[in-house]
Design an enzyme around this catalytic site. Structure first.
Site, PDB file in Angstrom:
ATOM      1  N   ASP A   1      28.852  15.456 -55.267  1.00 46.80           N
ATOM      2  CA  ASP A   1      28.335  16.598 -56.017  1.00 46.80           C
ATOM      3  C   ASP A   1      28.605  17.868 -55.230  1.00 46.80           C
ATOM      4  O   ASP A   1      29.416  17.882 -54.305  1.00 46.80           O
ATOM      5  CB  ASP A   1      26.832  16.404 -56.276  1.00 46.80           C
ATOM      6  CG  ASP A   1      26.355  17.032 -57.577  1.00 46.80           C
ATOM      7  OD1 ASP A   1      26.749  18.175 -57.867  1.00 46.80           O
ATOM      8  OD2 ASP A   1      25.574  16.390 -58.308  1.00 46.80           O
TER       9      ASP A   1
ATOM     10  N   HIS B   1      24.614  27.068 -60.591  1.00 43.51           N
ATOM     11  CA  HIS B   1      24.082  27.221 -61.958  1.00 43.51           C
ATOM     12  C   HIS B   1      24.228  28.648 -62.474  1.00 43.51           C
ATOM     13  O   HIS B   1      23.371  29.148 -63.196  1.00 43.51           O
ATOM     14  CB  HIS B   1      22.629  26.755 -62.048  1.00 43.51           C
ATOM     15  CG  HIS B   1      22.471  25.285 -61.867  1.00 43.51           C
ATOM     16  ND1 HIS B   1      21.248  24.653 -61.970  1.00 43.51           N
ATOM     17  CD2 HIS B   1      23.378  24.304 -61.607  1.00 43.51           C
ATOM     18  CE1 HIS B   1      21.413  23.353 -61.774  1.00 43.51           C
ATOM     19  NE2 HIS B   1      22.702  23.122 -61.550  1.00 43.51           N
TER      20      HIS B   1
ATOM     21  N   ASP C   1      29.866  23.135 -60.565  1.00 42.96           N
ATOM     22  CA  ASP C   1      28.846  22.083 -60.533  1.00 42.96           C
ATOM     23  C   ASP C   1      28.922  21.329 -61.859  1.00 42.96           C
ATOM     24  O   ASP C   1      28.395  21.783 -62.864  1.00 42.96           O
ATOM     25  CB  ASP C   1      27.464  22.693 -60.329  1.00 42.96           C
ATOM     26  CG  ASP C   1      26.340  21.670 -60.329  1.00 42.96           C
ATOM     27  OD1 ASP C   1      26.627  20.458 -60.252  1.00 42.96           O
ATOM     28  OD2 ASP C   1      25.176  22.095 -60.430  1.00 42.96           O
TER      29      ASP C   1
ATOM     30  N   HIS D   1      29.164  13.788 -61.718  1.00 43.87           N
ATOM     31  CA  HIS D   1      28.757  14.045 -63.097  1.00 43.87           C
ATOM     32  C   HIS D   1      29.666  15.055 -63.782  1.00 43.87           C
ATOM     33  O   HIS D   1      30.153  16.012 -63.169  1.00 43.87           O
ATOM     34  CB  HIS D   1      27.294  14.489 -63.161  1.00 43.87           C
ATOM     35  CG  HIS D   1      26.971  15.831 -62.584  1.00 43.87           C
ATOM     36  ND1 HIS D   1      27.007  16.985 -63.332  1.00 43.87           N
ATOM     37  CD2 HIS D   1      26.562  16.211 -61.347  1.00 43.87           C
ATOM     38  CE1 HIS D   1      26.638  18.018 -62.586  1.00 43.87           C
ATOM     39  NE2 HIS D   1      26.376  17.575 -61.375  1.00 43.87           N
TER      40      HIS D   1
ATOM     41  N   GLU E   1      23.567  14.261 -65.935  1.00 41.87           N
ATOM     42  CA  GLU E   1      22.970  14.452 -64.607  1.00 41.87           C
ATOM     43  C   GLU E   1      22.057  15.659 -64.567  1.00 41.87           C
ATOM     44  O   GLU E   1      21.007  15.637 -63.908  1.00 41.87           O
ATOM     45  CB  GLU E   1      24.073  14.584 -63.553  1.00 41.87           C
ATOM     46  CG  GLU E   1      23.580  14.534 -62.104  1.00 41.87           C
ATOM     47  CD  GLU E   1      23.182  15.890 -61.522  1.00 41.87           C
ATOM     48  OE1 GLU E   1      22.614  15.908 -60.413  1.00 41.87           O
ATOM     49  OE2 GLU E   1      23.433  16.936 -62.172  1.00 41.87           O
ATOM     50  N   GLU E   2      22.422  16.730 -65.252  1.00 38.87           N
ATOM     51  CA  GLU E   2      21.635  17.962 -65.205  1.00 38.87           C
ATOM     52  C   GLU E   2      20.309  17.838 -65.954  1.00 38.87           C
ATOM     53  O   GLU E   2      19.463  18.722 -65.844  1.00 38.87           O
ATOM     54  CB  GLU E   2      22.439  19.132 -65.787  1.00 38.87           C
ATOM     55  CG  GLU E   2      23.713  19.477 -65.023  1.00 38.87           C
ATOM     56  CD  GLU E   2      23.443  20.094 -63.659  1.00 38.87           C
ATOM     57  OE1 GLU E   2      22.271  20.206 -63.260  1.00 38.87           O
ATOM     58  OE2 GLU E   2      24.434  20.467 -62.999  1.00 38.87           O
TER      59      GLU E   2
END
Length: 327
Positions: free
Chosen positions: A215, A300, A162, A60, A192-193
Site C-alpha cells: 500500500d 486522499h 492510493d 487494493h 479496501e477504503e
C-alpha cells in the site's frame, strides 16, 4: 509512466473497481499462469513455482470517492464520502461521475463557515433545478475527484496513487518474476477504503503461508503535520505496526533480510491508518502477514505525490522476496 497514468485515471471508487481490474488483467495476462476474478471482484493472479509454499501480495484497486445522496430543488447535490476524507481537501475540487458529468464542491456560507463539514457541502453541476439535474445524475451515483497527471523528474503528482501505485508495483513484480520456487499470488483487492472485504475473502481462498499487504503510507517530510520519520526518496517502507496490524516477526525479518541481501533501500514505518493486512492476518487460522508501503504525501487528495525511486525499491523487494521464498 503511461501505465501509472492509465491506472490513476481509471474510475474506481470502492464498489466500482471494474475499469481498474480490466486494465490490470490486460496488462498481466501474458505473465501469469492463471488469472481469475472472484465473486467480489478481486483479481487473483498466480505465477506458479515448484510447490514450495505460497506467498501472497495484496494491493487494493479502489480509491476514495463520493456518493450522491440527494438532488435539491435548486439543482444542487448533497453527498457522502466513500472512505475517509478530510472535508477541507474536498473544498473547491471538481467531482466527475462515471457518466462524465462534472461538478464543483462548495460549502454553505463559505465566508462564515470555519468548521467545514461534509453535511454542509454541496456539488454544483451547473443546473438550475431538480428536473434538469436529475436528467444528468441520479441518487446513488458514484463519483471521484478529478485530477491532473504531473511528472516532476522522479516524482509523480496525481490522484488515486492510493493505491494504484501499489497495484503498479505488483504488476511490475509479476512481469519480472522468474525462477520462483514458491507459488506467488498477486491479488488486486476491492473495497479496501471501506470494508476491507476484498482482502478477507481473497486471503481465505488463497490460504498463503505468508502474506504482504502492499500500500502507501504517510510521508512526514512536508508541512501537512504528519508526524513520522518516513520520507520520500528514502526507500520502501517495511511496517512495524499500524492501526490494524503488527507485522509478523517472521515476515518482517524476512523482508529486512532480503532488503539487506540485495542492497534495497528501505525504511521503517510505524503507521497511522490500516491496510488489507489488518484482515488478512486474521483469516482462517491466522496468516503470517506484514505490510510494505510506498511513501506518499497528501493522502486522499487529488494531488498525492510519490517518488519513483521508492516505487522501484518496493518492486525489487517484492520480486526478490518471491524469488527467494521457500516454505
Amino acid at each position: 509512466m503511461e501505465l501509472i497514468k492509465k491506472l490513476t485515471s481509471a474510475f474506481g471508487p470502492s464498489g466500482s473497481e471494474e475499469d481498474v481490474a480490466n486494465i490490470i488483467i490486460e496488462e498481466i495476462k501474458d505473465y501469469a499462469d492463471d488469472i481469475k476474478r472472484d465473486n467480489l471482484g478481486n483479481v487473483i493472479a498466480v505465477k506458479k513455482g515448484n510447490g514450495k509454499g505460497k506467498i501472497m501480495y495484496a494491493s487494493h484497486m479502489d480509491q476514495i470517492g463520493i456518493l450522491l445522496l440527494e438532488i435539491e430543488k435548486n439543482g444542487l447535490l448533497r453527498f457522502a464520502t466513500v472512505g475517509v476524507v478530510n472535508p477541507l481537501s474536498l473544498l473547491n475540487q471538481v467531482v466527475i461521475f462515471r457518466n462524465g458529468v462534472c461538478g464543483r464542491i462548495m460549502v454553505e456560507n463559505m465566508s462564515e463557515n470555519k468548521n467545514v463539514k461534509i453535511k454542509d457541502m454541496f456539488i454544483d453541476i451547473g443546473e438550475s433545478d431538480y428536473e434538469k439535474a436529475s436528467q444528468k445524475v441520479s441518487i446513488g451515483s458514484f463519483g471521484v475527484i478529478k485530477s491532473d497527471f504531473i511528472v516532476n523528474e522522479n516524482r509523480i503528482i496525481t490522484g488515486a496513487l492510493d493505491n494504484r501505485i501499489g497495484c503498479f508495483a505488483l504488476i511490475e513484480s509479476l512481469k519480472r518474476l522468474k525462477g520462483n520456487e514458491c507459488d506467488a499470488y498477486f491479488v488486486f483487492t476491492v473495497h479496501e477504503e471501506t470494508y476491507l472485504s476484498g482482502a478477507a475473502v481473497s486471503a481465505y481462498a488463497v490460504e498463503p503461508d505468508m502474506a504482504v499487504a502492499v500500500d502507501v503510507t504517510f510521508s512526514g517530510d512536508s508541512l501537512e503535520g504528519i508526524r513520522t520519520v518516513v520520507k520520500l526518496g528514502e526507500g520502501t517502507c517495511i511496517t512495524i505496526m499500524d492501526d490494524g496490524l503488527i507485522s509478523h516477526p517472521d515476515v518482517k525479518n524476512y523482508l529486512i533480510d532480503t532488503a539487506k541481501k540485495y542492497g534495497i533501500k528501505y525504511q521503517f514505518d510505524i503507521a497511522k491508518g490500516a491496510t488489507d493486512g489488518s484482515v488478512i492476518h486474521t483469516t482462517r487460522a491466522g496468516i503470517k502477514t506484514a505490510a510494505v508501503s510506498i511513501p506518499l504525501r497528501y493522502m486522499h487528495t487529488s494531488y498525492e505525490i510519490v517518488d519513483m525511486k521508492d516505487v522501484e525499491n518496493t518492486i525489487e523487494l517484492l520480486l526478490k522476496a518471491a524469488i527467494d521464498y521457500k516454505k
